[in-house]
Every structure is written in structure tokens, then in C-alpha cells.
Design a protein around this motif. Structure first.
Motif, PDB file in Angstrom:
ATOM      1  N   LEU A 146      33.500  27.835  11.147  1.00 40.45           N
ATOM      2  CA  LEU A 146      34.612  28.481  10.452  1.00 40.45           C
ATOM      3  C   LEU A 146      34.581  28.208   8.952  1.00 40.45           C
ATOM      4  CD1 LEU A 146      37.569  27.877  12.940  1.00 40.45           C
ATOM      5  CD2 LEU A 146      36.511  30.061  12.358  1.00 40.45           C
ATOM      6  N   LEU A 147      34.251  26.964   8.599  1.00 40.07           N
ATOM      7  CA  LEU A 147      34.165  26.628   7.180  1.00 40.07           C
ATOM      8  C   LEU A 147      33.049  27.387   6.490  1.00 40.07           C
ATOM      9  CD1 LEU A 147      34.845  22.770   7.176  1.00 40.07           C
ATOM     10  CD2 LEU A 147      36.365  24.618   6.459  1.00 40.07           C
ATOM     11  N   ILE A 148      31.947  27.591   7.201  1.00 34.63           N
ATOM     12  CA  ILE A 148      30.847  28.385   6.629  1.00 34.63           C
ATOM     13  C   ILE A 148      31.324  29.816   6.378  1.00 34.63           C
ATOM     14  CG2 ILE A 148      28.587  29.412   7.120  1.00 34.63           C
ATOM     15  CD1 ILE A 148      27.882  26.811   8.606  1.00 34.63           C
ATOM     16  N   ILE A 149      32.072  30.360   7.373  1.00 35.37           N
ATOM     17  CA  ILE A 149      32.609  31.721   7.204  1.00 35.37           C
ATOM     18  C   ILE A 149      33.596  31.768   6.038  1.00 35.37           C
ATOM     19  CG2 ILE A 149      34.001  33.516   8.307  1.00 35.37           C
ATOM     20  CD1 ILE A 149      32.833  32.583  10.995  1.00 35.37           C
ATOM     21  N   PHE A 150      34.504  30.777   5.987  1.00 40.29           N
ATOM     22  CA  PHE A 150      35.481  30.744   4.900  1.00 40.29           C
ATOM     23  C   PHE A 150      34.816  30.571   3.544  1.00 40.29           C
ATOM     24  CE2 PHE A 150      39.152  29.137   7.766  1.00 40.29           C
ATOM     25  CZ  PHE A 150      39.354  30.447   8.176  1.00 40.29           C
ATOM     26  N   SER A 151      33.820  29.711   3.472  1.00 32.32           N
ATOM     27  CA  SER A 151      33.117  29.485   2.206  1.00 32.32           C
ATOM     28  C   SER A 151      32.418  30.756   1.738  1.00 32.32           C
ATOM     29  CB  SER A 151      32.105  28.347   2.358  1.00 32.32           C
ATOM     30  OG  SER A 151      32.748  27.145   2.734  1.00 32.32           O
ATOM     31  N   THR A 152      31.801  31.457   2.697  1.00 28.62           N
ATOM     32  CA  THR A 152      31.146  32.716   2.338  1.00 28.62           C
ATOM     33  C   THR A 152      32.169  33.728   1.833  1.00 28.62           C
ATOM     34  OG1 THR A 152      29.479  32.311   4.045  1.00 28.62           O
ATOM     35  CG2 THR A 152      29.642  34.555   3.185  1.00 28.62           C
ATOM     36  N   ALA A 153      33.304  33.821   2.577  1.00 27.44           N
ATOM     37  CA  ALA A 153      34.361  34.742   2.138  1.00 27.44           C
ATOM     38  C   ALA A 153      34.921  34.328   0.784  1.00 27.44           C
ATOM     39  CB  ALA A 153      35.472  34.784   3.189  1.00 27.44           C
ATOM     40  N   GLY A 154      35.089  33.010   0.561  1.00 30.45           N
ATOM     41  CA  GLY A 154      35.582  32.526  -0.729  1.00 30.45           C
ATOM     42  C   GLY A 154      34.632  32.848  -1.859  1.00 30.45           C
ATOM     43  N   LEU A 155      33.315  32.716  -1.599  1.00 31.11           N
ATOM     44  CA  LEU A 155      32.324  33.042  -2.623  1.00 31.11           C
ATOM     45  C   LEU A 155      32.382  34.526  -2.968  1.00 31.11           C
ATOM     46  CD1 LEU A 155      29.982  32.040  -4.367  1.00 31.11           C
ATOM     47  CD2 LEU A 155      28.445  32.508  -2.450  1.00 31.11           C
ATOM     48  N   VAL A 156      32.510  35.340  -1.916  1.00 25.59           N
ATOM     49  CA  VAL A 156      32.630  36.795  -2.162  1.00 25.59           C
ATOM     50  C   VAL A 156      33.879  37.099  -2.969  1.00 25.59           C
ATOM     51  CG1 VAL A 156      32.954  39.036  -1.043  1.00 25.59           C
ATOM     52  CG2 VAL A 156      31.308  37.415  -0.104  1.00 25.59           C
ATOM     53  N   MET A 157      34.991  36.431  -2.613  1.00 25.12           N
ATOM     54  CA  MET A 157      36.238  36.636  -3.364  1.00 25.12           C
ATOM     55  C   MET A 157      36.111  36.175  -4.806  1.00 25.12           C
ATOM     56  SD  MET A 157      39.114  35.544  -0.549  1.00 25.12           S
ATOM     57  CE  MET A 157      40.428  35.739  -1.764  1.00 25.12           C
ATOM     58  N   LEU A 158      35.406  35.070  -5.029  1.00 27.77           N
ATOM     59  CA  LEU A 158      35.213  34.568  -6.384  1.00 27.77           C
ATOM     60  C   LEU A 158      34.403  35.547  -7.220  1.00 27.77           C
ATOM     61  CD1 LEU A 158      35.718  32.234  -8.316  1.00 27.77           C
ATOM     62  CD2 LEU A 158      33.607  31.172  -7.501  1.00 27.77           C
ATOM     63  N   ILE A 159      33.340  36.078  -6.625  1.00 29.73           N
ATOM     64  CA  ILE A 159      32.527  37.071  -7.342  1.00 29.73           C
ATOM     65  C   ILE A 159      33.360  38.316  -7.637  1.00 29.73           C
ATOM     66  CG2 ILE A 159      30.521  38.596  -7.142  1.00 29.73           C
ATOM     67  CD1 ILE A 159      29.197  36.405  -5.434  1.00 29.73           C
ATOM     68  N   LEU A 160      34.150  38.729  -6.635  1.00 27.83           N
ATOM     69  CA  LEU A 160      35.014  39.897  -6.837  1.00 27.83           C
ATOM     70  C   LEU A 160      36.052  39.617  -7.915  1.00 27.83           C
ATOM     71  CD1 LEU A 160      35.639  42.739  -5.786  1.00 27.83           C
ATOM     72  CD2 LEU A 160      37.216  41.709  -4.152  1.00 27.83           C
ATOM     73  N   SER A 161      36.572  38.394  -7.943  1.00 23.30           N
ATOM     74  CA  SER A 161      37.568  38.054  -8.965  1.00 23.30           C
ATOM     75  C   SER A 161      36.966  38.083 -10.365  1.00 23.30           C
ATOM     76  CB  SER A 161      38.168  36.681  -8.677  1.00 23.30           C
ATOM     77  OG  SER A 161      37.255  35.648  -9.005  1.00 23.30           O
ATOM     78  N   LEU A 162      35.692  37.649 -10.474  1.00 19.65           N
ATOM     79  CA  LEU A 162      35.023  37.719 -11.774  1.00 19.65           C
ATOM     80  C   LEU A 162      34.951  39.154 -12.264  1.00 19.65           C
ATOM     81  CD1 LEU A 162      32.087  35.195 -11.178  1.00 19.65           C
ATOM     82  CD2 LEU A 162      34.155  34.821 -12.520  1.00 19.65           C
ATOM     83  N   PHE A 163      34.638  40.062 -11.342  1.00 22.83           N
ATOM     84  CA  PHE A 163      34.544  41.477 -11.702  1.00 22.83           C
ATOM     85  C   PHE A 163      35.916  42.035 -12.082  1.00 22.83           C
ATOM     86  CE2 PHE A 163      34.940  45.913 -10.272  1.00 22.83           C
ATOM     87  CZ  PHE A 163      34.003  46.514 -11.112  1.00 22.83           C
ATOM     88  N   ILE A 164      36.939  41.700 -11.253  1.00 21.09           N
ATOM     89  CA  ILE A 164      38.288  42.212 -11.517  1.00 21.09           C
ATOM     90  C   ILE A 164      38.839  41.622 -12.815  1.00 21.09           C
ATOM     91  CG2 ILE A 164      40.663  42.246 -10.665  1.00 21.09           C
ATOM     92  CD1 ILE A 164      39.524  42.285  -7.828  1.00 21.09           C
ATOM     93  N   THR A 165      38.614  40.314 -13.018  1.00 19.79           N
ATOM     94  CA  THR A 165      39.091  39.672 -14.241  1.00 19.79           C
ATOM     95  C   THR A 165      38.470  40.300 -15.477  1.00 19.79           C
ATOM     96  OG1 THR A 165      39.357  37.586 -13.041  1.00 19.79           O
ATOM     97  CG2 THR A 165      39.315  37.470 -15.442  1.00 19.79           C
ATOM     98  N   LYS A 166      37.180  40.566 -15.381  1.00 18.07           N
ATOM     99  CA  LYS A 166      36.513  41.210 -16.508  1.00 18.07           C
ATOM    100  C   LYS A 166      37.113  42.578 -16.781  1.00 18.07           C
ATOM    101  CE  LYS A 166      31.964  42.645 -18.184  1.00 18.07           C
ATOM    102  NZ  LYS A 166      30.531  42.788 -17.848  1.00 18.07           N
ATOM    103  N   LYS A 167      37.437  43.286 -15.696  1.00 16.61           N
ATOM    104  CA  LYS A 167      38.025  44.622 -15.848  1.00 16.61           C
ATOM    105  C   LYS A 167      39.406  44.539 -16.499  1.00 16.61           C
ATOM    106  CE  LYS A 167      38.984  48.821 -13.161  1.00 16.61           C
ATOM    107  NZ  LYS A 167      38.122  49.677 -13.977  1.00 16.61           N
ATOM    108  N   PHE A 168      40.163  43.477 -16.156  1.00 20.00           N
ATOM    109  CA  PHE A 168      41.490  43.310 -16.734  1.00 20.00           C
ATOM    110  C   PHE A 168      41.430  42.787 -18.170  1.00 20.00           C
ATOM    111  CE2 PHE A 168      43.582  42.818 -12.337  1.00 20.00           C
ATOM    112  CZ  PHE A 168      43.880  44.163 -12.325  1.00 20.00           C
ATOM    113  N   ILE A 169      40.488  41.898 -18.421  1.00 14.67           N
ATOM    114  CA  ILE A 169      40.409  41.265 -19.734  1.00 14.67           C
ATOM    115  C   ILE A 169      39.827  42.207 -20.786  1.00 14.67           C
ATOM    116  CG2 ILE A 169      39.320  39.371 -21.014  1.00 14.67           C
ATOM    117  CD1 ILE A 169      41.649  38.532 -19.287  1.00 14.67           C
ATOM    118  N   GLU A 170      38.963  43.097 -20.357  1.00 13.91           N
ATOM    119  CA  GLU A 170      38.300  43.994 -21.317  1.00 13.91           C
ATOM    120  C   GLU A 170      39.298  44.782 -22.157  1.00 13.91           C
ATOM    121  OE1 GLU A 170      34.907  47.466 -21.160  1.00 13.91           O
ATOM    122  OE2 GLU A 170      34.896  45.899 -19.638  1.00 13.91           O
TER     123      GLU A 170
END
Length: 457
Positions: free
Chosen positions: A165-189
Motif C-alpha cells: 500500500l505504501l508503494i502504491i501511495f508513494s507512486t500516487a504521491g509522486l504523480v501528484m507532486l509532478i502534477l502539482s509542479l505543472f499546475i503551479t507553473k501554470k498558476f505562477i506564470e
């Protein structure tokens, strides 16, 4: 630290905290679930074993209990289930290791298998004080049957599941972090673009400010910045035009005064010419004084707060005084002034009395300048607003002049300084009102003033 890094760091910390808390909660929930499931299995197994032992007890009723107490069926060894059989006095009759179902698989007290387990340990398991085991008790014909299984097996299963479960959560968290970087960049631009546009405002490059396309509150701020830059650009242009016009308006009377003064000094004018020259000097001096006074008043209205002293004013009294002040000029011009406000109930507005009177006098005198025979002052109450309309039967206002009528030094044909209506607008707006200009359908100009009425107490 840049805003984008602050947001990403905050999101990362929040994500780690959420995953950690979730992992801890899942650990205890999963462990509790597995222990409960194991207890249910032990209860089912204990019921089955008790039934088997009941049958054995009936078949062997002629045999002493101590001789068939070993006839305890046992679960498969891969379940890691052990059994303890005690009599009614609590004495241990039999202890069974994890062996297949078989009567011969049990060893009575005193055998080798029993010797492997210390009596104190067996009793602590049976009493439920041993925390490393899961136990279930059941009453049998021979006494009490206790089934137990080590908790370590449950922990092993739980940890294996938790790791997955932790492996699944960590993978999902990494995906969310990458997605947040993209969304943050879109908001900050848009904010970065907005910062660049604000730097243009700081450098007074108002005309170069572009509109930043964005959604939500950022879009609203971007629109406000763009509108502000446009207003500042217009104000900057008006200020430059003001100084140009002011210098021109001041230069004209000064040149007349200077020319006639030099002519008188040099003897160019003699006799009646000297008197006429002095009259021109006096007239231009008065005009210059009036112009400077109006410019000073306009500057004060724009910048000073204490120059405007508000009070409650009766509308009817204000309009009556305006008419009385204008009567000499009306008689001189041969113009009839019509008033239409006597039938409305007494109403008050809040403004500086002297300043608002001056604004009305400026508007009415402007109407007198262009009217042919008649001027109309009409006042009414509309939705707790006082609306005053001043119209004339003159030629009206040209369409090219209409948008700029209340700007400084903007004057029509036969106009004087071009500051009267600009002063009127400044006074009306400082009073919380609105002034507008237009043309009547049948001809003639109309200027309307709108003020909020003071509610009756």
C-alpha cells in the motif's frame, strides 16, 4: 525563495504528512482487521473441534477422561494454530503443536512436546495475558479448549500488505507532486507576467502595459492592473495637456499686459489710447487672476481633503439661491429662466454648500452663454436620488466636443477659460454625485446632475 518553490515545498510537506498519517491509520486499521479475522477463524475452528471432541466423548464414555483427553483434533500445521486442553480445575491435560488433524497427534502432559513449553507460558497464553498470541476459549466435555496462534504471523501479513500500500501511495504521491509542479507553473506564470507589467507601470510606461490572460482572482487582478495602467496613461496625457493648455492660457493675457505696458512706457499710446491700454491691462489682469484662482481650486479639489467641508443642504434653498445669483446676468442677456422643482417635497443632500453652489453657477452660466431665449432647471427624486437637469434652447454641444466637455481647458465656441465645467465635475464627484452632458432631441444642450439623497431620520 521564489513563490513557485514555496508552493511546491509546502505541497510536498503536506503530501508527506498526509501519507504518513494515512500509513499509520492504515497500519492500525489493517492490523485490527486481520486480528479480528483470525479470531473469527479460531472461533470456527474451536467450534468444529469441540463438536468432534463431543462425539469422541460420547463414543468413549466408558473410558476415564484422562485416558482420552488426548483425543483433540487439530488444524493443519500451516495455519500455525496450537491448542491447550484443561480440566475443570484448570490443570493442563494436553498441549497440541501445529500438526494435522489426528487423535494420535496429541501429546499428554509430561511428553516431549509438553516439556518444550513451560507451564507458566502455557497458562499465560490460556489466560490471555501473553500479548504475542491471539487466543480463543471454548468449553468442552473434558474442560476448556484454548486455541492460540502467534501474533507475529499477523504482523508479517500486515507489514507485507502495508508495504504494498505504501508503494502504491508513494507512486500516487509522486504523480501528484509532478502534477502539482505543472499546475503551479501554470498558476505562477500569469503572476510572473503580471509582475513584468507592473514594472512597466513603475517605469511610467503606461501605454506599453499589456493585458495578462488568466482565470479566477488572478484574472481579476490582471484586468484591474490593465485598467489602472490605461487610466494612468490617460491621466498622464491629461496632465501634459493641462500644462500645455495652462501655459497657453496664461501666456495670452500676459502678452496683452506686457504689450500694452511697454507701449505706454515707450509713448506709443497717447491720450485716449493710454486709457484704453490701461483698461486692457486691468481686464487681462482680472482674467489672469480668475484663471489662476480656478486652476488653484481645481488642483485643491483633486489633491486636498480638507478643502471640501460637507454638510446637509436643502435642495430647494440651493436652487433658489442659484437662480437669484444668476438673475442679473439673465436680465442682461434677455433670457428667461424656468424652474420646475417647487412641487417636490423638501429633500436634502450632503455636500459643501459653497462649492456645490459654484458648480451650479458654472453650469447655468454656461447655459446662459449659449441659450437663445430660455433656460430650464428641472429637479426630481428618483429612487432616493436627486436628479437636476439644466437645459437650454441653444445650438447644443457638438458630437466631437461632447466626450471631452468636462476636461480641463476644453471649451466650445465663445468659451472662456475651459475650466468652469471641469471644476463643476470635480465638485459634483467629490459630493458623491455624477454629472453628464448631452443634447435634447429638439436641440439645445442638457446637463444632468445626480446626487444621493439624505434619508429622512
Amino acid at each position: 525563495m521564489k513563490l513557485v518553490h514555496q508552493i511546491n515545498l509546502a505541497f510536498g510537506i503536506a503530501l508527506v504528512l498526509v501519507l504518513s498519517v494515512t500509513g499509520i491509520i492504515i497500519h492500525y486499521v489493517l492490523l485490527d482487521h486481520l486480528i479480528g479475522a483470525q479470531k473469527n477463524d479460531l472461533k470456527a475452528m474451536s467450534a468444529e473441534m469441540t463438536a468432534t471432541m463431543q462425539q469422541g466423548y460420547t463414543a468413549m464414555s466408558s473410558v476415564a477422561v484422562k485416558d482420552y483427553a488426548l483425543a483433540v483434533p487439530i488444524a493443519p500445521s500451516n495455519l500455525s494454530v496450537n491448542a491447550i486442553l484443561t480440566d475443570s480445575t484448570g490443570s493442563i491435560l494436553s498441549v497440541s503443536p501445529s500438526t494435522p488433524y489426528s487423535i494420535s497427534s496429541f501429546t499428554s502432559v509430561g511428553t516431549n512436546n509438553m516439556a518444550k513449553l513451560q507451564t507458566a507460558t502455557v497458562k499465560s497464553i490460556q489466560n490471555g495475558t501473553a500479548k504475542d498470541f491471539i487466543t480463543v476459549d471454548n468449553v468442552t466435555p473434558q474442560g476448556k479448549l484454548t486455541l492460540y496462534t502467534p501474533l507475529s504471523k499477523i504482523n508479517t501479513i500486515e507489514q507485507a500488505l502495508l508495504k504494498r500500500l505504501l508503494i502504491i501511495f508513494s507512486t500516487a504521491g509522486l504523480v501528484m507532486l509532478i502534477l502539482s509542479l505543472f499546475i503551479t507553473k501554470k498558476f505562477i506564470e500569469p503572476l510572473i507576467q503580471l509582475r513584468d507589467e507592473l514594472n512597466k507601470v513603475k517605469e511610467r510606461r503606461f501605454a506599453d502595459v499589456s493585458f495578462v490572460k488568466a482565470g479566477g482572482e488572478i484574472g481579476s487582478v490582471a484586468k484591474s492592473v490593465f485598467d489602472m495602467a490605461g487610466e494612468l496613461n490617460r491621466f498622464n496625457h491629461v496632465q501634459k495637456q493641462f500644462f500645455q493648455n495652462a501655459s497657453h492660457e496664461l501666456k495670452t493675457p500676459l502678452m496683452s499686459i506686457s504689450g500694452y505696458a511697454e507701449g505706454i512706457r515707450d509713448g506709443v499710446f497717447e491720450g485716449e489710447g493710454v486709457r484704453k491700454g490701461l483698461d486692457v491691462i486691468m481686464s487681462e489682469s482680472a482674467r489672469l487672476k480668475k484663471l489662476v484662482t480656478e486652476m488653484t481650486l481645481l488642483a485643491k479639489l483633486d489633491s486636498e481633503e480638507d478643502v471640501f467641508k460637507t454638510e446637509e443642504i436643502c435642495l430647494q434653498d440651493l436652487l433658489t439661491e442659484t437662480v437669484e445669483r444668476m438673475n442679473p446676468l439673465l436680465v442682461k442677456k434677455g433670457i428667461t429662466l424656468h424652474t420646475m422643482y417647487a412641487d417636490i417635497e423638501p429633500v436634502k443632500l450632503r455636500a459643501d454648500r459653497d462649492k456645490l453652489l459654484q458648480a451650479l453657477l458654472n453650469v447655468v452660466s454656461n447655459a446662459v452663454r449659449y441659450a437663445k431665449h430660455h433656460i430650464y432647471i428641472h429637479a426630481e427624486i428618483q429612487n432616493m436620488h436627486i436628479v437636476i437637469r439644466i437645459s437650454d434652447d441653444g445650438p447644443g454641444i457638438s458630437e466631437t466636443l461632447l466626450p471631452y466637455l468636462f476636461h480641463r481647458f476644453v471649451k466650445g465656441k465663445d468659451g472662456e477659460s475651459g475650466l468652469g465645467l471641469a471644476i463643476s465635475r470635480a465638485i459634483v464627484e467629490r459630493s458623491g454625485g455624477l454629472i453628464q452632458a448631452g443634447n435634447e432631441r429638439g436641440g439645445g444642450a442638457v446637463i444632468s446632475l445626480d446626487f444621493p439623497a439624505v434619508p429622512e431620520t
